[in-house]
Scaffold this motif. Structure first.
Motif: not given
Ligand SMILES: [Fe+2]
Length: 285
Positions: A138, A140, A221, A227
């Motif tokens: 996905h 975020d 990230q 990820h």
């Protein structure tokens, strides 16, 4: 920090900070070994375990609050049982977590990425017991800058804007694929799309890479980089502390404005659309 198990730490040199930020902008993530001491890691893990085991905290996590405060329920892959595995809003719980926001070289890296005077925008601890993880690929939130079907990707000459990002801090060693390392597809924040498949997604020949790390290592990230946490199929518990930092303008626009006070009687009589727009809900809900 006096009496805190968390050290103040030192920023990296300007050159190293710049180099790490550039790597982050290019790849969508960057791995930095050996940032936290073993003593800090132990203190953070002990606090985390104490909160997960605290019946009073579990009590406060009533059904209304379950998804948005303290603990989110996840499914336990081995048994089908639901177990808490995310400790949310940790800055309320203990000074050790607040001290982590200021820990160098983390804060200066955050400023190099989202800008000076950056703001806190989230902190959690993930405690993945064996069999427990969010293992789907996905980004975020949503795709911030989607491309059209005709566009293969964003122009590599652009630096993709970063409005907020996550610092992942390993509190346990993650040495093998079975232990559920975080995985990234390098450069995929330039795709303008979500992951192209759940089975080994790929972007321009870049395949998933696993972040194998020791407790005390950190990795940064970009939320737009594809990820996942690989499934933890080992018999070890995996601990990750996450701190999130946002650009100042986003704090002003999305946080401060949402906090502008509205008189209580006006909230009581406001219609549902206004309450929703203001980010409020009725006290009874
Ligand atoms: Fe995520």
């Amino acid at each position: 920090m006096a009496n805190s198990p968390i050290l103040s730490g030192e920023p990296f040199s300007q050159e190293k900070t710049h180099e790490l930020a550039e790597q982050f902008f290019r790849d969508g993530f960057v791995y930095i070994p050996g940032v936290l001491t073993p003593e800090e890691v132990t203190a953070l893990r002990d606090k985390t375990d104490a909160f997960f085991d605290d019946p009073e905290l579990a009590e406060r996590t009533n059904p209304h609050l379950a998804d948005v405060r303290y603990i989110q329920m996840g499914s336990h892959a081995n048994s089908g049982e639901t177990l808490p595995f995310i400790l949310r809003n940790t800055i309320e719980l203990d000074p050790i977590f607040r001290d982590m926001l200021l820990r160098e070289p983390i804060l200066s890296l955050a400023e190099a990425i989202v800008g000076e005077n950056c703001k806190f925008c989230g902190q959690n601890v993930l405690r993945n017991l064996p069999g427990l993880s969010i293992s789907s690929w996905h980004v975020d939130g949503s795709i911030h800058f989607p491309v059209s079907d005709e566009m293969p990707r964003h122009d590599p000459r652009l630096r993709m804007p970063v409005m907020w990002f996550t610092v992942q801090m390993a509190l346990s060693d993650i040495d093998t694929l079975e232990e559920g390392p975080t995985q990234y597809v390098r450069g995929s924040h330039y795709s303008g799309r979500g992951p192209n498949t759940q089975e080994n997604p790929e972007f321009e020949g870049n395949k998933p890479v696993s972040i194998f790390c020791k407790a005390g290592d950190i990795y940064l990230q970009d939320p737009q980089c594809w990820h996942r946490g690989a499934p933890n199929v080992s018999n070890k518990t995996r601990y990750i502390l996450q701190s999130q930092y946002a650009a100042y303008w986003a704090y002003w626009r999305f946080n401060l404005c949402n906090g502008v006070p509205v008189p209580e009687d006006a909230l009581q009589t406001a219609d549902d659309r206004l309450l929703s727009l203001l980010g409020r809900s009725r006290p009874s809900e």
